[in-house]
Write an enzyme that holds these catalytic residues in place. Structure first.
Site, PDB file in Angstrom:
ATOM      1  N   LYS A  78      61.327  21.214  35.977  1.00  0.00           N
ATOM      2  CA  LYS A  78      62.217  20.783  37.136  1.00  0.00           C
ATOM      3  C   LYS A  78      61.403  20.748  38.467  1.00  0.00           C
ATOM      4  O   LYS A  78      60.556  21.677  38.444  1.00  0.00           O
ATOM      5  CB  LYS A  78      63.371  21.872  37.367  1.00  0.00           C
ATOM      6  CG  LYS A  78      64.358  21.675  38.208  1.00  0.00           C
ATOM      7  CD  LYS A  78      65.461  22.769  38.243  1.00  0.00           C
ATOM      8  CE  LYS A  78      66.492  22.549  39.288  1.00  0.00           C
ATOM      9  NZ  LYS A  78      67.837  23.519  39.121  1.00  0.00           N
ATOM     10  N   SER A 153      72.243  21.874  39.151  1.00  0.00           N
ATOM     11  CA  SER A 153      71.101  20.871  39.951  1.00  0.00           C
ATOM     12  C   SER A 153      70.086  20.494  38.906  1.00  0.00           C
ATOM     13  O   SER A 153      69.537  19.608  39.374  1.00  0.00           O
ATOM     14  CB  SER A 153      70.463  21.637  41.047  1.00  0.00           C
ATOM     15  OG  SER A 153      70.066  22.799  40.403  1.00  0.00           O
ATOM     16  N   SER A 177      73.310  26.072  37.073  1.00  0.00           N
ATOM     17  CA  SER A 177      72.472  24.842  37.231  1.00  0.00           C
ATOM     18  C   SER A 177      71.699  24.357  35.916  1.00  0.00           C
ATOM     19  O   SER A 177      71.052  23.115  36.002  1.00  0.00           O
ATOM     20  CB  SER A 177      71.517  24.756  38.575  1.00  0.00           C
ATOM     21  OG  SER A 177      72.113  24.570  39.645  1.00  0.00           O
TER      22      SER A 177
HETATM   23  N1  GLN Z   1      76.238  24.210  41.860  1.00  0.00           N
HETATM   24  C1  GLN Z   1      75.973  25.584  42.265  1.00  0.00           C
HETATM   25  C2  GLN Z   1      75.335  25.430  43.636  1.00  0.00           C
HETATM   26  O1  GLN Z   1      75.549  24.254  44.281  1.00  0.00           O
HETATM   27  C3  GLN Z   1      74.904  26.132  41.620  1.00  0.00           C
HETATM   28  C4  GLN Z   1      73.409  25.468  41.882  1.00  0.00           C
HETATM   29  C5  GLN Z   1      72.206  26.332  41.097  1.00  0.00           C
HETATM   30  O2  GLN Z   1      72.500  26.779  39.958  1.00  0.00           O
HETATM   31  N2  GLN Z   1      71.120  25.943  41.338  1.00  0.00           N
HETATM   32  O3  GLN Z   1      75.119  26.321  44.465  1.00  0.00           O
END
Ligand code: GLN
Length: 484
Positions: A78, A153, A177
């Site tokens: 990532k 994400s 994410s």
């Molecule tokens: N979707 C969640 C957020 O927007 C989690 C994102 C993540 O785990 N990095 O914060």
């Protein structure tokens, strides 16, 4: 079988036996990437030359000793995990040209085991989002349906694994994410216990929640990567000084008599019927393997989304203060210092990141701190206690990973609250700091994958891996591939 569709376990054994060479594997993967990437869009950048060089290195290594756990295995990382000398953008314009001068702890460990970096995967800018639509560098599509999001994400990592554009990948998980995109893309994603894996070199979003973890084609590969990336690190004071077990050693053991908690607050209105049916089927399957389902309660669940979005944005507003155009990253012209700061941040950050900085700054400001930040911390403690209490009586907790299957591109971009609600089943796990895994447990009538989440006690990834493996062995969902 095509080389690109191999798992880590299969690829390593073929490499060590000399049936395939690391170069052949790398070439097969780049052919696959060249054929699909225009449609999938999993990567922000590819590391072709690096990969071929590392493949030759792996071939030299093999002549000496073949002990390295990932010798010649191509992985995707990532793009919020720093790789020395290789661009790490966080899918943000503010870091568009950032080349880290150092290697993250996790990729350093993978390197020591001989892995090959093939590319850096797309994400929501600074990991803020649930669909990868917040990337400054284009959309990633769900390999099961190109009109749908891969989740986020870590959408790029999950899409790359699902489309066989890599052997496996790393993601990061602050509120879901890793698990949510794994569920949307029909692959396995594990968020380790807070403190299990070093975050040195992970670009910080919300430091009390962030964890790095594997996204893989099957449960064994998840355990293999966990063995390598886990453990204490002097460079991350939040990494726990705890022994790391061999996470593969319990795979294949019986799960008879294990108690699985089913939280009643997770089977509520808004849960998609097909998701619910698949998850209930999966629970029956676990029962048929000897597990004992027990209804439990996590009474503060309804406050989790609100608490998370106060805490995560507060931490983000503080962590992102460093992007000011001075030391690294984008620098805009300005009339004076303050003007330069403002223009840099205005041009460099996307809309969602700005929204979060504003929300978080507000929650932390004097006069509001007690009403928002402190209150959210108190709620967090209650949520953590919910999990600890429940896990005194059961071995693991089983839930849907997400309330719906993958949604359409653009469907939720105008409504941040709807987007935030997609994390309803995953983000409590981060607030509590416990580990959670998502594994494929079915498909909807439209052929979209459904994810089953298994949550464990602090530092008990072994139990969730064992149960996930037993379920995987008894089902075929993980063998299905998107028709692309
Ligand atoms: N979707 C969640 C957020 O927007 C989690 C994102 C993540 O785990 N990095 O914060």
């Amino acid at each position: 079988m095509e080389l690109y569709s191999l798992s880590i376990d299969e690829a390593r054994s073929a490499i060590v036996k000399g049936e395939i060479s690391p170069q052949e594997l790398v070439i097969a993967l780049f052919e696959r990437i060249d054929a699909l990437e225009e449609r999938v869009g999993a990567y922000v950048s590819l590391a072709r030359e690096n990969a071929l060089r590392q493949a030759r290195q792996a071939e030299d290594d093999l002549k000496g000793n073949a002990e390295k756990a990932l010798v010649g295995i191509p992985l995707a990382i990532k793009d919020n995990i720093c790789t020395e000398g290789i661009k790490t953008t966080c899918s943000s314009k503010i870091l568009e040209n950032f080349i880290p001068p150092y290697e993250s702890a996790v990729t350093q460990r993978l390197k020591e085991e001989g892995y090959i970096l093939i590319g850096k995967t797309n994400l929501d800018e600074f990991a803020m989002g649930s669909s990868t639509e917040n990337s400054a560098f284009g959309l990633t599509k769900n390999p099961w349906d190109f009109e749908r999001v891969p989740g986020g994400s870590s959408g790029g990592s999950a899409a790359a694994v699902a489309s066989d554009e890599c052997i496996a990948a790393l993601g990061s998980d602050t509120g879901g994410s890793i698990r949510q995109p794994a569920a949307f893309c029909g692959v396995v994603g594990l968020k380790p216990t807070y403190g299990r894996v070093s975050r040195y070199g992970l670009v910080a979003f919300a430091s009390s929640l962030d964890q790095i973890g594997p996204i893989t084609k099957n449960v064994r590969d998840s355990a293999i990567l966990m063995n390598i990336i886990s453990g204490h690190d002097l460079y991350d004071s939040t990494s726990a000084d705890m022994p790391v077990p061999d996470f593969t050693s319990n795979l294949g053991q019986e799960i008879k008599g294990l108690k699985i908690g089913i939280p009643k607050e997770y089977f509520i209105e808004g849960l998609d019927k097909e998701v619910e049916d698949s998850v209930k089927e999966a629970i029956k399957k676990l029962e048929s393997l000897g597990a004992i389902p027990v209804e439990i309660s996590l009474p503060h669940t309804e406050y989790a989304v609100a608490a998370y979005y106060i805490l995560a944005t507060s931490e983000a507003s503080s962590n992102l203060a460093r992007y000011d155009g001075v030391k690294y990253g984008l620098r805009a012209d300005g009339e004076d210092l303050i003007d330069m700061y403002m223009r840099t941040r205005d041009e460099g950050f996307g809309a969602e990141v700005k929204r979060r900085i504003i929300l978080g700054t507000y929650a932390l400001s004097s006069g509001y701190y007690n009403a928002y930040y402190k209150k959210a911390q108190q709620v967090r403690t209650l949520i953590k206690e919910d999990f600890e209490k429940a896990l005194e009586n059961v071995d693991v907790i089983v839930t849907p990973t997400t309330p719906t299957p993958a949604f359409r591109i653009g469907e939720k971009t105008d409504d941040p609250l709807q987007m935030y609600l997609t994390d309803i089943f995953t983000l409590s796990v981060n607030l509590a700091g416990v580990p959670g895994i998502s594994i494929p447990c079915g498909f909807t009538a439209r052929n979209l994958p459904v994810g089953l989440q298994i949550i464990g006690k602090h530092f008990d990834e072994e139990s969730i891996l064992k149960i996930a493996y037993a379920y995987e062995q008894a089902t075929d969902w993980h063998k299905r591939k998107p028709n692309i």
